[in-house]
Design a protein around this motif. Structure first.
Motif, PDB file in Angstrom:
ATOM      1  N   SER A  77       0.922  -1.128   0.218  1.00 40.97           N
ATOM      2  CA  SER A  77       0.067   0.408   0.160  1.00 40.97           C
ATOM      3  C   SER A  77       0.774   1.542   0.642  1.00 40.97           C
ATOM      4  O   SER A  77       0.048   2.423   0.450  1.00 40.97           O
ATOM      5  CB  SER A  77      -0.767   0.311   1.489  1.00 40.97           C
TER       6      SER A  77
ATOM      7  N   LEU B  19      -6.201  -1.532   3.977  1.00 37.38           N
ATOM      8  CA  LEU B  19      -6.584  -2.092   5.274  1.00 37.38           C
ATOM      9  C   LEU B  19      -6.735  -2.827   5.100  1.00 37.38           C
ATOM     10  O   LEU B  19      -6.577  -4.462   5.744  1.00 37.38           O
ATOM     11  CB  LEU B  19      -5.340  -1.674   6.025  1.00 37.38           C
TER      12      LEU B  19
ATOM     13  N   SER C  68      -5.918  -2.476  -4.156  1.00 38.60           N
ATOM     14  CA  SER C  68      -5.834  -0.924  -3.401  1.00 38.60           C
ATOM     15  C   SER C  68      -7.575  -0.197  -4.085  1.00 38.60           C
ATOM     16  O   SER C  68      -7.887   0.711  -2.809  1.00 38.60           O
ATOM     17  CB  SER C  68      -4.687  -0.020  -3.141  1.00 38.60           C
TER      18      SER C  68
ATOM     19  N   LEU D   7     -10.150  -4.863   9.846  1.00 38.40           N
ATOM     20  CA  LEU D   7      -7.922  -4.422   9.192  1.00 38.40           C
ATOM     21  C   LEU D   7      -7.599  -6.261   9.049  1.00 38.40           C
ATOM     22  O   LEU D   7      -6.615  -6.645   9.831  1.00 38.40           O
ATOM     23  CB  LEU D   7      -7.091  -3.838  10.741  1.00 38.40           C
TER      24      LEU D   7
ATOM     25  N   VAL E  78      -3.200  -6.675   7.876  1.00 38.88           N
ATOM     26  CA  VAL E  78      -2.730  -5.825   9.040  1.00 38.88           C
ATOM     27  C   VAL E  78      -1.435  -6.710   9.593  1.00 38.88           C
ATOM     28  O   VAL E  78      -3.017  -7.467   9.986  1.00 38.88           O
ATOM     29  CB  VAL E  78      -3.065  -4.429   9.910  1.00 38.88           C
TER      30      VAL E  78
ATOM     31  N   LEU F  99       1.679   2.481   9.601  1.00 37.38           N
ATOM     32  CA  LEU F  99       0.475   2.384   9.250  1.00 37.38           C
ATOM     33  C   LEU F  99       0.780   1.273   7.485  1.00 37.38           C
ATOM     34  O   LEU F  99       1.137   0.272   7.035  1.00 37.38           O
ATOM     35  CB  LEU F  99      -1.028   2.446   8.753  1.00 37.38           C
TER      36      LEU F  99
ATOM     37  N   SER G 180       1.902  -2.714   6.475  1.00 36.82           N
ATOM     38  CA  SER G 180       0.939  -2.700   6.221  1.00 36.82           C
ATOM     39  C   SER G 180       1.083  -4.256   5.507  1.00 36.82           C
ATOM     40  O   SER G 180       2.031  -5.335   6.115  1.00 36.82           O
ATOM     41  CB  SER G 180       0.839  -2.006   5.158  1.00 36.82           C
ATOM     42  N   GLN G 181       0.383  -4.320   4.784  1.00 36.83           N
ATOM     43  CA  GLN G 181       0.347  -5.808   4.497  1.00 36.83           C
ATOM     44  C   GLN G 181       1.470  -6.161   3.529  1.00 36.83           C
ATOM     45  O   GLN G 181       2.381  -5.954   2.750  1.00 36.83           O
ATOM     46  CB  GLN G 181      -0.894  -6.089   3.133  1.00 36.83           C
TER      47      GLN G 181
END
Length: 358
Positions: free
Chosen positions: A30, A81, A87, A140, A143, A205, A209-210
């Motif tokens: 992201s 997220l 996205s 979320l 995450v 974040l 993130s992912q």
């Protein structure tokens, strides 16, 4: 003496955050969204310094575009997220560009109404973020479980700060109408301070993130290289689910965690756990919460703490190395979760276990 407005100091700090995030862009799915968001904040704070530090009013139209854009981008960043895949899907998300288009039209046709649109945008996207936050940590799902509590707090903070911006804009409008803008400069300058806190959350974040890698398909959608999560199609209403069903699911999950030691994966998130276990994310989250009275992050961390306790007693290796082996990525999170589960720090627990018994 050279006068340096406070917004320029914040701009410098944001540039540092931007640079660090840019360095990690290849490994953060992201990152492009967060880079765009923080770039908009950076430009906005610089323009505030130019406008209110040096009285240059020509930058006000760009400031208005920035003010609308960062509310929209904050929503898109946090929403990213919660989903696996693209996205942004332009054929669905084009509507989020409408407030920016409206501001541009107002700049040309009705400049006196720009403040109203900015206030409405802050309130609307603040509400969307607050609504998302109230879905709980399980929303979320991409995450990492180790950071999901911090991310969730950041989500709430961003929602409230957007609402605060709307209130401040109303106060500034009243000040300009009644007092001729006597306090506007101070109000606008210090309105940037809450924003920098929001940016701190956003940067956090973005850097956590992912972990998955995205693959863009020809139709503009995107999927994950790993097995896709089917929870969106499997999830059903759980209102009529009895406690025995939840207990059976958690027992299966306990056995799965012991056999696979999946908790040792530092990149583990709710979506990955759901794929590996073959149960929808919301069903796992609801069952764990109902049976254990804790969230999934605490549930996984309890396994990590248990594994760490065993290693602390049997191994002389440094604690920081053992925490990595058991799935903890940061020392602070390890110490916090270890204290929550055992009532002691890892070093205290090791010392206590190694004391000779009388």
């Amino acid at each position: 003496m050279l006068f340096i407005p406070l917004p320029f100091v914040l701009t410098l700090l944001l540039c540092i955050i931007l640079f660090r995030l840019y360095q990690q862009r290849e490994t953060l799915p992201s990152s492009q969204l967060f880079l765009t968001l923080i770039s908009t904040y950076t430009l906005g704070t610089a323009l505030v310094g130019i406008r209110w530090g040096y009285g240059i009013t020509a930058v006000q139209p760009i400031m208005a575009v920035c003010a609308v854009s960062w509310a929209i981008l904050a929503w898109l960043c946090f929403r990213s997220l919660t989903i696996e895949g693209a996205s942004i899907i332009w054929r669905k998300d084009y509507v989020h560009a409408l407030p920016v288009v409206a501001v541009l039209l107002q700049i040309l046709l009705m400049p006196d109404l720009i403040d109203i649109l900015i206030i409405a945008t802050d309130v609307f996207y603040g509400y969307l973020l607050l609504k998302l936050a109230r879905q709980g940590q399980s929303a979320l799902k991409t995450v990492r479980l180790e950071q999901v509590t911090t991310v969730h707090k950041g989500l709430y903070a961003t929602a409230y700060i957007l609402m605060l911006f709307a209130v401040l804009d109303v106060v500034i409008f009243i000040d300009i109408e009644i007092f001729g803008g006597k306090y506007a400069a101070s109000l606008i300058t210090f309105a940037n301070i809450p924003m920098i806190f929001a940016l701190g959350f956003v940067a956090s974040l973005a850097s956590q993130s992912q972990p998955q890698t995205r693959v863009v398909e020809a139709n503009g959608e995107s999927v994950l290289k790993s097995v896709p999560d089917q929870s969106a199609t499997k999830e059903t209403e759980r209102a009529d689910t009895d406690l025995s069903t939840d207990k059976a699911l958690v027992e299966r999950l306990d056995k799965f965690m012991r056999e696979t030691e999946l908790y040792k994966d530092v990149d583990l998130n709710l979506a990955k756990l759901a794929r590996k276990f073959g149960i929808p994310t919301r069903q796992i989250s609801a069952a764990v919460n109902k049976v254990k009275s804790i969230n999934v992050s605490q549930y996984v961390n309890a396994y990590r703490v248990q594994a760490l306790c065993e290693l602390l007693e049997s191994s002389d290796q440094p604690i920081i190395q053992l925490q990595l082996e058991t799935g903890f990525q940061t020392k602070s999170n390890c110490n916090r979760e270890f204290l929550r589960v055992t009532g002691l720090s890892p070093s205290q627990w090791r010392e206590q276990k190694r004391q000779p018994t009388s």
